[in-house]
Design a protein around this motif. Structure first.
Motif, PDB file in Angstrom:
ATOM      1  N   LEU A  63      48.133  39.840  38.479  1.00 56.69           N
ATOM      2  CA  LEU A  63      47.043  39.253  37.486  1.00 56.69           C
ATOM      3  C   LEU A  63      46.886  38.421  36.300  1.00 56.69           C
ATOM      4  O   LEU A  63      47.198  37.275  35.982  1.00 56.69           O
ATOM      5  CB  LEU A  63      45.437  39.993  37.528  1.00 56.69           C
ATOM      6  N   GLU A  75      48.750  35.929  36.800  1.00 58.05           N
ATOM      7  CA  GLU A  75      48.648  34.588  36.915  1.00 58.05           C
ATOM      8  C   GLU A  75      49.061  34.851  38.878  1.00 58.05           C
ATOM      9  O   GLU A  75      48.621  33.513  39.450  1.00 58.05           O
ATOM     10  CB  GLU A  75      49.131  32.933  36.919  1.00 58.05           C
ATOM     11  N   HIS A 135      37.877  35.528  48.341  1.00 53.07           N
ATOM     12  CA  HIS A 135      39.007  34.655  47.265  1.00 53.07           C
ATOM     13  C   HIS A 135      39.549  33.348  47.908  1.00 53.07           C
ATOM     14  O   HIS A 135      40.435  33.136  47.305  1.00 53.07           O
ATOM     15  CB  HIS A 135      40.103  35.771  47.686  1.00 53.07           C
ATOM     16  N   GLN A 184      36.732  40.993  36.994  1.00 51.10           N
ATOM     17  CA  GLN A 184      38.279  41.393  36.762  1.00 51.10           C
ATOM     18  C   GLN A 184      38.571  41.827  35.691  1.00 51.10           C
ATOM     19  O   GLN A 184      39.815  42.824  35.721  1.00 51.10           O
ATOM     20  CB  GLN A 184      38.942  39.695  37.255  1.00 51.10           C
ATOM     21  N   ASP A 237      39.611  35.829  34.392  1.00 53.63           N
ATOM     22  CA  ASP A 237      39.121  35.303  35.293  1.00 53.63           C
ATOM     23  C   ASP A 237      38.752  33.604  34.810  1.00 53.63           C
ATOM     24  O   ASP A 237      38.871  32.694  35.853  1.00 53.63           O
ATOM     25  CB  ASP A 237      38.952  35.829  36.361  1.00 53.63           C
ATOM     26  N   SER A 264      40.332  30.954  36.992  1.00 52.93           N
ATOM     27  CA  SER A 264      39.378  30.471  38.555  1.00 52.93           C
ATOM     28  C   SER A 264      38.834  30.351  38.412  1.00 52.93           C
ATOM     29  O   SER A 264      38.816  30.134  39.989  1.00 52.93           O
ATOM     30  CB  SER A 264      40.431  32.313  39.096  1.00 52.93           C
TER      31      SER A 264
END
Length: 290
Positions: A169, A172, A212, A242, A250, A253
């Motif tokens: 994560l 990315e 997701h 997250q 996040d 996102s």
């Protein structure tokens, strides 16, 4: 409704994993609920058969999330005050935690279930704040608690799961790419199968299966599923899910879907501070109040 679940993807995700069957106590409770005149005392007795589940259920019922003015002292009282269906949904979520945790108390397991409680409670409160009705609020609570249940199955088999996710994560990568590459599975699909086998509503199962995949859920023609998904995403963002799970923000996102999520819920950025106040008043810390 979103596209049908790809059963080949489900079968692939399930390789090496066993979906825990719905515990007997839930099956017996549902059998009682299906009777023409369900007996509250019988259902309360079934819940009370497991002291741990009964105690945790009362702890949740008496938390600030439900905003009760009087303390609930027994499962019987909870059933009469909240209604049988709401209590059974809550108990299902509590049983899930006990079933998947299986006595584990490692840091990630504790973070996961604390996060699930925060997201579920935030989602329920958002639905309440938007005055969407108790049924929608209960569904939002269930989705918040169940949506990452598949992670518990992966973590049980691969103890390095949190570390791998954190690294991925931070680069990315998406959840799907990380899980497929390193574990050959998907916590979305595993969570979907748990929800299906435990008899959750189709809308809840679908949101879990695609939570997701905003490109699908924010363009579905099923407005209820779309709303449930939007509330879940907003709840995750508000409590910083997250970050709490993997120590990775996040923000990017969220920024990519924020406008569509807020449009779906008929909100704007200015409302989020007030929403943060409302969550805090009801016991849920969030990014606006730490």
């Amino acid at each position: 409704m979103v596209k049908p679940i790809d059963m080949k993807a489900v079968e692939q995700a399930l390789t090496g994993f066993t979906i825990p069957p719905q515990p007997e106590v839930l099956l017996r409770i549902k059998q009682e609920l299906e009777r023409e005149d369900p007996d509250i005392n019988t259902i309360a007795t079934l819940i009370n058969m497991d002291i741990g589940i009964a105690g945790f259920t009362l702890k949740v019922v008496n938390s600030a999330y439900f905003g009760l003015r009087r303390k609930i002292s027994s499962i019987e009282h909870a059933c009469k005050f909240l209604g049988l269906n709401r209590v059974v949904k809550l108990v299902s979520s509590v049983v899930l935690r006990f079933t998947l945790s299986d006595g584990q108390s490692d840091p990630f397991t504790l973070r996961q279930w604390n996060s699930a409680m925060d997201v579920g409670s935030a989602a329920m409160l958002i639905a309440q704040h938007l005055r969407l009705g108790s049924e929608c609020a209960d569904d939002c609570y269930s989705i918040g608690l169940f949506h990452n249940a598949g992670m518990a199955l992966i973590h049980a088999q691969f103890p390095d799961y949190p570390k791998v996710l954190t690294v991925g994560l931070s680069k990315e990568m998406t959840f799907a790419d990380i899980e497929q590459r390193f574990f050959n599975t998907s916590h979305e699909m595993l969570g979907f199968m748990i929800a299906q086998s435990w008899g959750l509503a189709a809308e809840i199962s679908n949101v879990i299966a695609y939570h997701h995949q905003p490109e699908l859920m924010l363009h579905t023609t099923d407005l209820y599923e779309k709303r449930l998904f939007a509330i879940l995403k907003l709840a995750e963002h508000m409590v910083g899910e997250q970050t709490s799970l993997f120590g990775v923000s996040d923000d990017s996102s969220w920024d990519a879907i924020a406008d569509l999520v807020l449009d779906t819920l008929e909100l704007d950025e200015m409302h989020l501070l007030d929403l943060g106040d409302f969550l805090l008043e009801n016991g849920v810390e969030n990014q606006f109040h730490r």
